[in-house]
Write a protein that holds these residues in place. Structure first.
Motif, PDB file in Angstrom:
ATOM      1  N   GLU A 174      52.166  58.055  12.357  1.00  0.00           N
ATOM      2  CA  GLU A 174      53.443  57.348  12.217  1.00  0.00           C
ATOM      3  C   GLU A 174      54.085  57.539  10.846  1.00  0.00           C
ATOM      4  O   GLU A 174      55.237  57.151  10.634  1.00  0.00           O
ATOM      5  N   ASP A 175      53.356  58.158   9.910  1.00  0.00           N
ATOM      6  CA  ASP A 175      53.900  58.388   8.567  1.00  0.00           C
ATOM      7  C   ASP A 175      54.491  59.789   8.404  1.00  0.00           C
ATOM      8  O   ASP A 175      54.860  60.188   7.296  1.00  0.00           O
ATOM      9  N   ARG A 176      54.582  60.548   9.483  1.00  0.00           N
ATOM     10  CA  ARG A 176      55.032  61.941   9.408  1.00  0.00           C
ATOM     11  C   ARG A 176      56.384  62.083   8.702  1.00  0.00           C
ATOM     12  O   ARG A 176      56.548  62.916   7.801  1.00  0.00           O
ATOM     13  N   ALA A 177      57.362  61.300   9.118  1.00  0.00           N
ATOM     14  CA  ALA A 177      58.707  61.442   8.553  1.00  0.00           C
ATOM     15  C   ALA A 177      58.712  61.190   7.049  1.00  0.00           C
ATOM     16  O   ALA A 177      59.386  61.891   6.287  1.00  0.00           O
ATOM     17  N   GLU A 178      57.944  60.197   6.611  1.00  0.00           N
ATOM     18  CA  GLU A 178      57.882  59.877   5.187  1.00  0.00           C
ATOM     19  C   GLU A 178      57.224  61.010   4.404  1.00  0.00           C
ATOM     20  O   GLU A 178      57.673  61.371   3.308  1.00  0.00           O
ATOM     21  N   VAL A 179      56.161  61.586   4.952  1.00  0.00           N
ATOM     22  CA  VAL A 179      55.480  62.705   4.287  1.00  0.00           C
ATOM     23  C   VAL A 179      56.437  63.878   4.114  1.00  0.00           C
ATOM     24  O   VAL A 179      56.561  64.454   3.027  1.00  0.00           O
ATOM     25  N   ILE A 180      57.133  64.233   5.176  1.00  0.00           N
ATOM     26  CA  ILE A 180      58.042  65.377   5.118  1.00  0.00           C
ATOM     27  C   ILE A 180      59.191  65.115   4.144  1.00  0.00           C
ATOM     28  O   ILE A 180      59.572  65.991   3.362  1.00  0.00           O
ATOM     29  N   ARG A 181      59.713  63.907   4.164  1.00  0.00           N
ATOM     30  CA  ARG A 181      60.818  63.581   3.253  1.00  0.00           C
ATOM     31  C   ARG A 181      60.386  63.690   1.794  1.00  0.00           C
ATOM     32  O   ARG A 181      61.065  64.316   0.976  1.00  0.00           O
ATOM     33  N   LYS A 182      59.231  63.112   1.470  1.00  0.00           N
ATOM     34  CA  LYS A 182      58.767  63.141   0.082  1.00  0.00           C
ATOM     35  C   LYS A 182      58.365  64.555  -0.347  1.00  0.00           C
ATOM     36  O   LYS A 182      58.602  64.958  -1.489  1.00  0.00           O
ATOM     37  N   ALA A 183      57.752  65.314   0.558  1.00  0.00           N
ATOM     38  CA  ALA A 183      57.317  66.671   0.216  1.00  0.00           C
ATOM     39  C   ALA A 183      58.496  67.593  -0.064  1.00  0.00           C
ATOM     40  O   ALA A 183      58.344  68.625  -0.719  1.00  0.00           O
ATOM     41  N   ASN A 184      59.670  67.228   0.429  1.00  0.00           N
ATOM     42  CA  ASN A 184      60.856  68.057   0.240  1.00  0.00           C
ATOM     43  C   ASN A 184      61.658  67.700  -1.006  1.00  0.00           C
ATOM     44  O   ASN A 184      62.673  68.339  -1.275  1.00  0.00           O
ATOM     45  N   THR A 185      61.225  66.696  -1.757  1.00  0.00           N
ATOM     46  CA  THR A 185      61.919  66.405  -3.006  1.00  0.00           C
ATOM     47  C   THR A 185      61.692  67.558  -3.974  1.00  0.00           C
ATOM     48  O   THR A 185      60.657  68.229  -3.946  1.00  0.00           O
ATOM     49  N   LEU A 186      62.654  67.788  -4.835  1.00  0.00           N
ATOM     50  CA  LEU A 186      62.667  68.980  -5.688  1.00  0.00           C
ATOM     51  C   LEU A 186      61.390  69.135  -6.503  1.00  0.00           C
ATOM     52  O   LEU A 186      60.847  70.236  -6.632  1.00  0.00           O
ATOM     53  N   GLN A 187      60.862  68.040  -7.041  1.00  0.00           N
ATOM     54  CA  GLN A 187      59.714  68.140  -7.932  1.00  0.00           C
ATOM     55  C   GLN A 187      58.441  68.600  -7.228  1.00  0.00           C
ATOM     56  O   GLN A 187      57.508  69.075  -7.875  1.00  0.00           O
ATOM     57  N   PHE A 188      58.395  68.481  -5.876  1.00  0.00           N
ATOM     58  CA  PHE A 188      57.181  68.845  -5.146  1.00  0.00           C
ATOM     59  C   PHE A 188      57.339  70.099  -4.284  1.00  0.00           C
ATOM     60  O   PHE A 188      56.398  70.499  -3.595  1.00  0.00           O
ATOM     61  N   GLN A 189      58.495  70.730  -4.306  1.00  0.00           N
ATOM     62  CA  GLN A 189      58.722  71.856  -3.403  1.00  0.00           C
ATOM     63  C   GLN A 189      57.833  73.055  -3.710  1.00  0.00           C
ATOM     64  O   GLN A 189      57.538  73.856  -2.826  1.00  0.00           O
ATOM     65  N   SER A 190      57.380  73.189  -4.961  1.00  0.00           N
ATOM     66  CA  SER A 190      56.507  74.321  -5.299  1.00  0.00           C
ATOM     67  C   SER A 190      55.170  74.246  -4.570  1.00  0.00           C
ATOM     68  O   SER A 190      54.480  75.257  -4.415  1.00  0.00           O
ATOM     69  N   LEU A 191      54.793  73.044  -4.104  1.00  0.00           N
ATOM     70  CA  LEU A 191      53.542  72.901  -3.359  1.00  0.00           C
ATOM     71  C   LEU A 191      53.639  73.528  -1.967  1.00  0.00           C
ATOM     72  O   LEU A 191      52.626  73.914  -1.387  1.00  0.00           O
ATOM     73  N   ASN A 192      54.870  73.596  -1.440  1.00  0.00           N
ATOM     74  CA  ASN A 192      55.044  74.045  -0.050  1.00  0.00           C
ATOM     75  C   ASN A 192      54.045  73.298   0.841  1.00  0.00           C
ATOM     76  O   ASN A 192      53.264  73.890   1.594  1.00  0.00           O
ATOM     77  N   ALA A 193      54.079  71.981   0.731  1.00  0.00           N
ATOM     78  CA  ALA A 193      53.048  71.126   1.317  1.00  0.00           C
ATOM     79  C   ALA A 193      52.997  71.215   2.836  1.00  0.00           C
ATOM     80  O   ALA A 193      53.987  71.521   3.503  1.00  0.00           O
ATOM     81  N   LYS A 194      51.814  70.908   3.349  1.00  0.00           N
ATOM     82  CA  LYS A 194      51.594  70.816   4.789  1.00  0.00           C
ATOM     83  C   LYS A 194      51.211  69.384   5.138  1.00  0.00           C
ATOM     84  O   LYS A 194      50.631  68.665   4.323  1.00  0.00           O
ATOM     85  N   TYR A 195      51.537  69.000   6.365  1.00  0.00           N
ATOM     86  CA  TYR A 195      51.195  67.671   6.877  1.00  0.00           C
ATOM     87  C   TYR A 195      50.081  67.821   7.903  1.00  0.00           C
ATOM     88  O   TYR A 195      50.190  68.583   8.862  1.00  0.00           O
ATOM     89  N   PHE A 196      48.987  67.087   7.686  1.00  0.00           N
ATOM     90  CA  PHE A 196      47.808  67.128   8.553  1.00  0.00           C
ATOM     91  C   PHE A 196      47.633  65.708   9.090  1.00  0.00           C
ATOM     92  O   PHE A 196      47.175  64.817   8.385  1.00  0.00           O
ATOM     93  N   SER A 197      48.058  65.474  10.327  1.00  0.00           N
ATOM     94  CA  SER A 197      48.023  64.119  10.880  1.00  0.00           C
ATOM     95  C   SER A 197      46.588  63.690  11.166  1.00  0.00           C
ATOM     96  O   SER A 197      45.704  64.517  11.400  1.00  0.00           O
ATOM     97  N   TYR A 198      46.360  62.384  11.170  1.00  0.00           N
ATOM     98  CA  TYR A 198      45.028  61.866  11.490  1.00  0.00           C
ATOM     99  C   TYR A 198      44.568  62.355  12.861  1.00  0.00           C
ATOM    100  O   TYR A 198      43.401  62.707  13.048  1.00  0.00           O
ATOM    101  N   SER A 199      45.484  62.352  13.827  1.00  0.00           N
ATOM    102  CA  SER A 199      45.084  62.779  15.168  1.00  0.00           C
ATOM    103  C   SER A 199      44.691  64.250  15.178  1.00  0.00           C
ATOM    104  O   SER A 199      43.756  64.648  15.885  1.00  0.00           O
ATOM    105  N   ALA A 200      45.380  65.082  14.380  1.00  0.00           N
ATOM    106  CA  ALA A 200      45.033  66.502  14.303  1.00  0.00           C
ATOM    107  C   ALA A 200      43.695  66.700  13.595  1.00  0.00           C
ATOM    108  O   ALA A 200      42.896  67.561  13.976  1.00  0.00           O
ATOM    109  N   VAL A 201      43.440  65.905  12.550  1.00  0.00           N
ATOM    110  CA  VAL A 201      42.148  65.971  11.856  1.00  0.00           C
ATOM    111  C   VAL A 201      41.018  65.682  12.839  1.00  0.00           C
ATOM    112  O   VAL A 201      40.026  66.422  12.922  1.00  0.00           O
TER     113      VAL A 201
END
Length: 358
Positions: free
Chosen positions: A295-322
Motif C-alpha cells: 500500500e506504500d507503492r505510490a509514496e515510494v515512487i513519488r519520493k524516489a523521483n525527487t531530484l536529490q534521489f534520482q541518481s539512485l534509479n531506485a527500485k520498489y520491492f513490495s512485501y508481497s513480491a519479497v
C-alpha cells in the motif's frame, strides 16, 4: 480502482453480483486516490430498508489491486483469504465500472488420476481493452469460458522473534519492528539461496530469531570490513552500518542495497542509500531498493523521483513480491546455478519510469 469506483453515477444504488442477495450499495466519498472509500448499503426487502455506513479500507483495496493482471479472473474470497467483511461491497462496485466484468470460470477438479471441469465460483476479470457502459453489471463470456486449476496457497512461516521494548526506540511499536525484521529475514534467506552474503543493519543483529541472534544466522556478514569491495572506503562502511540489508557477491560485487521501510519514512531510507552511493565504490549493476508494504507503492515512487534521489534509479520491492520470491526459493530450491541476477528484476519495479507512465 478508486478513481473508477468514484466515477460511478452518484447516489445510484448498485446490486450485488449474486442475484440471491438483495442488498444494494452506493458510493459516498473517498479519502484519497488510494482510499479508503466510504459507502452506504441497504436491503430494500427488509422492513424499513435501513441504510448503514461502511468503509472499504485501503489495505483491502491494495490487496485486490495487486492481484490483478489483464484478462485474468480473480476470486475476491481467495485473494483476501475470507477476511474483510466489506469485500462483497468492493466486488459489487468494481464489477459495475467499465473495465471490470464478472464471470464464473470452470473449476478443474482433480480426483485420483482424472480431472473434471465443474461449475466454478464467481470471479471478477479486468478487461481494459474492452470497456463497457459505466454503472452496468455485465458477465464476461471470455472469463466464463475459462477454466481454473487452483494450486494451494503458499504460506510463509517465520520463526519466533524475541523483541522487547528495551531494545527499541521509545516511539517504535513492537509489531512494527517484528514485521520489519521478518522482511529482513526473508531477504537474508533469498540471498543465501542465490549465493550472496548479506549485511544486516548493525542495530538489528542483536534480536533473537528462533534460537539464534540475527547476527549469528547463516550468511550474515559479521563486519563490513570483511568485504573486499569496501576495503578502501572507510566512510562508506560507516554510512552502510545502519542500512537494513546489503547483498554482496564474490567479494567484488553488490547486487542490491536495500532499505526496509516499515517503521520509518521512505525519505530516511533513500537518504541513507544516497549517502552510501556518494561515498562508496562506483560499481555497475547495483540495485538501490526500497522494500515497503504494497500500500506504500505510490509514496515510494513519488519520493524516489525527487531530484536529490534520482541518481539512485531506485527500485520498489513490495512485501508481497519479497515473500513470493522467498516462497519460490524455498519451494523450488532456487540457486545461482539455476537463475541469474536479472531474475531479481522480475520482482522489483523501477521507480523512475513508473512515474513517467502514470
Amino acid at each position: 480502482m478508486v478513481k473508477a469506483i468514484m466515477s460511478l453515477p452518484k447516489e445510484q444504488w448498485f446490486e450485488y453480483i449474486n442475484a440471491k442477495t438483495r442488498s444494494q450499495v452506493r458510493v459516498k466519498s473517498a479519502a484519497g486516490p488510494e482510499g479508503p472509500i466510504y459507502v452506504e448499503r441497504k436491503n430494500p426487502t427488509k422492513k424499513g430498508g435501513a441504510i448503514s455506513k461502511a468503509t472499504l479500507s485501503s489495505p483491502m483495496i491494495w490487496r485486490i489491486a495487486n492481484a490483478y493482471a489483464p484478462n485474468v479472473p480473480i476470486n475476491f474470497d481467495r485473494v483476501l483469504a475470507g477476511s474483510y467483511n466489506t469485500r462483497s461491497l468492493l466486488e459489487a462496485l468494481l464489477a459495475h465500472t467499465p473495465e471490470f466484468y464478472w464471470c464464473v470460470p470452470g473449476r478443474i477438479e482433480l480426483l485420483n488420476n482424472s480431472s473434471e471441469i465443474k461449475r466454478g465460483h464467481k470471479h471478477i476479470v479486468w478487461m481494459p481493452e474492452s470497456p463497457h457502459e459505466n454503472g452496468v453489471l455485465i458477465e464476461s463470456k471470455f472469463g466464463s469460458d475459462q477454466a481454473i486449476s487452483e494450486i494451494p496457497t503458499q504460506a510463509i512461516i517465520y520463526d519466533s522473534l524475541a523483541i522487547t521494548k528495551t531494545l527499541l526506540p521509545v516511539e517504535m511499536d513492537i509489531d512494527v519492528k517484528r514485521r520489519h525484521l521478518q522482511i529482513q529475514i526473508a531477504l537474508l534467506e533469498i540471498g543465501n539461496q542465490l549465493g550472496f552474503r548479506t549485511w544486516i543493519a548493525h542495530n538489528d543483529k542483536g534480536f533473537m530469531y528462533g534460537k539464534k541472534r540475527v547476527g549469528e544466522l547463516d550468511g550474515v556478514i559479521a563486519k563490513l570490513s570483511d568485504e573486499r569491495v569496501l576495503a578502501s572506503y572507510e566512510e562508506a562502511k560507516v554510512a552502510a552500518n545502519l542500512i537494513d540489508c546489503i547483498w554482496f557477491k564474490n567479494g567484488r560485487l553488490m547486487p542490491a542495497v536495500m532499505e526496509v521501510e516499515q517503521s520509518t519514512g521512505v525519505t530516511s531510507g533513500l537518504t541513507r542509500m544516497k549517502k552510501f552511493q556518494d561515498l562508496g565504490p562506483r560499481l555497475a549493476d547495483i540495485r538501490w531498493v526500497i522494500v515497503a508494504a504494497d500500500e506504500d507503492r505510490a509514496e515510494v515512487i513519488r519520493k524516489a523521483n525527487t531530484l536529490q534521489f534520482q541518481s539512485l534509479n531506485a527500485k520498489y520491492f513490495s512485501y508481497s513480491a519479497v515473500e513470493e520470491l522467498y516462497s519460490l526459493c524455498k519451494r523450488r530450491n532456487l540457486s545461482n546455478k539455476a537463475v541469474n541476477e536479472e531474475f531479481l528484476d522480475c520482482f522489483m519495479e523501477p521507480c523512475l519510469p513508473a512515474l513517467e507512465l502514470q
